[in-house]
Design a protein around this motif. Structure first.
Motif, PDB file in Angstrom:
ATOM      1  N   GLU A  22     -20.014  21.122 -23.105  1.00 43.14           N
ATOM      2  CA  GLU A  22     -20.942  22.214 -22.771  1.00 43.14           C
ATOM      3  C   GLU A  22     -20.541  23.505 -23.481  1.00 43.14           C
ATOM      4  N   ARG A  23     -19.205  23.765 -23.533  1.00 46.33           N
ATOM      5  CA  ARG A  23     -18.750  24.965 -24.236  1.00 46.33           C
ATOM      6  C   ARG A  23     -19.047  24.867 -25.732  1.00 46.33           C
ATOM      7  N   ALA A  64     -22.675  25.643 -26.312  1.00 45.93           N
ATOM      8  CA  ALA A  64     -22.985  27.066 -26.109  1.00 45.93           C
ATOM      9  C   ALA A  64     -22.486  27.913 -27.268  1.00 45.93           C
ATOM     10  N   ARG A  96     -27.440  25.542 -23.578  1.00 42.05           N
ATOM     11  CA  ARG A  96     -26.769  25.402 -22.294  1.00 42.05           C
ATOM     12  C   ARG A  96     -27.306  24.141 -21.613  1.00 42.05           C
ATOM     13  N   SER A 122     -26.780  21.431 -18.162  1.00 40.83           N
ATOM     14  CA  SER A 122     -26.191  21.183 -16.841  1.00 40.83           C
ATOM     15  C   SER A 122     -27.000  20.100 -16.132  1.00 40.83           C
TER      16      SER A 122
END
Length: 437
Positions: A77-78, A81, A87, A89
Motif C-alpha cells: 500500500e505504501r 501511494a 490508495r 484498502s
C-alpha cells in the motif's frame, strides 16, 4: 408625431462593420472546426488511453493486493501511494457516493467496468480524490486516485495557442481594414461636401499607392468642381447683367411710346419684359444655390409664422400651425427662400386652397411641412418636378405654369445645406412638401 423603435440590425451597414463581422464569423467557425479537430484527433484518443491505463493499473493493483499475504499488504500500500499515487484498502460494503463529473470520468468508469466485468461507478472522496469499489477474490477493494492527475488538460494549451494566433490575425486584419475604410469614410464625407457646393479639406495623400492616387484624383476633382461652380455663377451673373441692360432700355422705349399706341400691344410687351426679368432672376437664384451661408440661431416658430404672414399679405390664405419655441442653428436666408418658393408654388396651383405650414421636432432636427389642397402631382412625377425647367403645365405660360426653376432651386438649396426636400400626396387630396432641416 409618431415614435417607434427601429428594428435591431443583425448585419451592420458600414464596410468596416461588415468586414469585422465577416472576419469574426470566420474566426468563430475556424475555432469551432479547430476545437472539433483537436477533440477528435487528440483529446478523445488521449482520454481513452489514459482511462484504460489507469483502469489497468487499478485492476492489477487490486489483484496483487488480494494475492499478497496480509503481513506484506501494508508495504504494498505504501509503495502504491508513493510511486503510483494510489490508495487501496479493504471495505465491508460497496459505497454509493457518486463523484463529481470531470472530463475523463466516464471513460475511466467504462474502462474499469470492461476490465472487471462489474458495473463500476466512481465515488467522491476528500481533497480531490476519487474512489472505485471492486469485488475481487472474495473481498471488497476500495481503491482511489487523485482526480487532477487524470484530467485532460495539456492539449487545451495547444487549443489556447491556436485561438490566440487566430485572434491576433483577426485583430490585425481589422486594423488593416480600418485604415482602408477610414480613407473611404473621409472620401465619402468630402464627396458630400462637394455635392453641397462646399470645398472640403484636401484628403491626405499618404498610405498605399492606390489610396494616394485616389486621394490625389479626388482633390483635383474637388478643385475643378469649385472652379466650374464659380465660373457658372460668374457667367450667369454676367449674362444677367448684360440682358437686364437692354431690357431696361426696352422698358424705357415702351414708356416713351406715343399716346396713340395700341394699349393691348404695349401691355403684351410689358408682360414679356417682366417674364424675361423673372427668368433672369431664376437663373441667378439657381447659380447662387450652391453658395454657402453662415448659420444663425433662430426660432423656427417665429420665422415660419412671419413667412406665412408675409405670404398672406401678398394674396392667398396661409396658416401657420406652429406652436412653441424651436431654437435651431440654421441658414436663415436659404430656409426662407425654400419655404417662400414652396408656398408660392402651392398658391399658384391651388389659389383657392388654404396653405398650411407645420413644424415638428424630431431626432434629426425639425420637419417643416407645407400642405395644400390643390390638384397634387402624379406619383410618377414627384421627383421629376425637381428637374430644372420641368413643368406639369405644358403651355410654357409663365403666369400659369411658372418658369420651371422654383422647385429645382429649392431642392438645390436644401442639398447645399444638408437638408432633405421631398413631395408626397396629402391624405384627402393635395400635396405635402416636406423639408427636413
Amino acid at each position: 408625431m409618431k415614435w417607434w423603435r427601429s428594428p435591431v440590425k443583425l448585419w451592420p451597414d458600414s464596410l468596416f462593420g461588415r468586414t469585422a463581422a465577416t472576419l469574426g464569423l470566420a474566426f468563430v467557425l475556424f475555432q469551432t472546426a479547430a476545437l472539433a479537430l483537436v477533440a477528435y484527433t487528440v483529446l478523445t484518443p488521449m482520454a481513452l488511453r489514459s482511462a484504460d491505463d489507469l483502469a489497468a493499473l487499478i485492476v492489477l493493483s487490486a489483484q496483487t493486493w488480494v494475492e499478497l499475504p496480509p503481513e506484506t499488504r501494508p508495504a504494498f500500500e505504501r509503495e502504491l501511494a508513493e510511486h503510483h499515487h494510489l490508495r487501496i484498502s479493504k471495505i465491508d460494503n460497496i459505497a454509493d457516493v457518486p463523484a463529481d463529473r470531470f472530463l475523463n470520468s466516464r471513460n475511466i468508469e467504462a474502462a474499469l467496468s470492461h476490465r472487471t466485468g462489474q458495473q463500476i461507478s466512481l465515488e467522491a472522496g476528500e481533497n480531490g480524490w476519487v474512489w472505485a469499489d471492486l469485488q475481487m477474490g472474495g473481498h471488497y477493494i476500495h481503491i482511489g486516485f487523485e482526480k487532477n492527475r487524470y484530467n485532460i488538460r495539456s492539449p487545451l494549451a495547444a487549443v489556447g495557442l491556436v485561438s490566440l494566433g487566430a485572434l491576433l490575425i483577426w485583430l490585425t486584419a481589422l486594423i488593416v481594414v480600418r485604415r482602408i475604410t477610414r480613407t473611404l469614410a473621409q472620401l465619402a464625407a468630402a464627396a458630400g461636401q462637394v455635392g453641397q457646393g462646399q470645398m472640403p479639406q484636401p484628403l491626405p495623400e499618404t498610405g498605399a499607392a492606390e489610396l494616394v492616387t485616389l486621394a490625389r484624383a479626388f482633390n483635383q476633382m474637388a478643385n475643378e468642381v469649385q472652379d466650374l461652380l464659380a465660373n457658372r455663377t460668374t457667367l450667369l451673373a454676367g449674362i444677367s447683367h448684360d440682358l437686364r441692360t437692354p431690357i431696361a432700355r426696352m422698358r424705357l422705349a415702351v414708356a416713351m411710346l406715343p399716346a396713340d399706341a395700341e394699349p393691348a400691344l404695349v401691355a403684351q410687351i410689358e408682360r414679356d419684359l417682366e417674364q424675361m426679368n423673372q427668368l433672369i432672376g431664376g437663373f441667378l437664384d439657381m447659380a447662387r444655390g450652391l453658395q454657402t451661408e453662415a448659420r444663425q440661431q433662430v426660432d423656427l416658430h417665429a420665422l415660419l409664422c412671419q413667412i406665412a404672414a408675409d405670404a398672406g399679405r401678398s394674396g392667398g390664405t396661409v396658416v401657420c400651425n406652429v406652436t412653441g419655441v424651436y431654437e435651431y442653428s440654421i441658414a436663415v436666408q436659404a430656409l426662407q427662400r425654400i419655404v417662400v418658393n414652396l408656398i408660392e408654388n402651392a398658391l399658384r396651383y391651388a389659389p383657392e386652397s388654404q396653405v398650411e405650414i407645420s413644424c415638428t421636432p424630431n431626432k434629426h432636427g425639425a420637419l417643416i411641412e407645407i400642405m395644400d389642397r390643390g390638384p397634387g402631382i402624379p406619383a410618377d412625377q414627384l421627383e421629376a418636378v425637381f428637374r430644372p425647367f420641368y413643368r406639369l403645365e405644358t403651355s410654357r405660360n409663365l403666369t400659369s405654369g411658372g418658369s420651371g426653376l422654383g422647385l429645382a432651386i429649392a431642392r438645390q438649396l436644401a442639398q447645399a445645406n444638408g437638408w432633405q426636400l421631398n413631395l408626397s400626396a396629402r391624405e384627402g387630396g393635395g400635396l405635402v412638401a416636406s423639408l427636413q432641416v
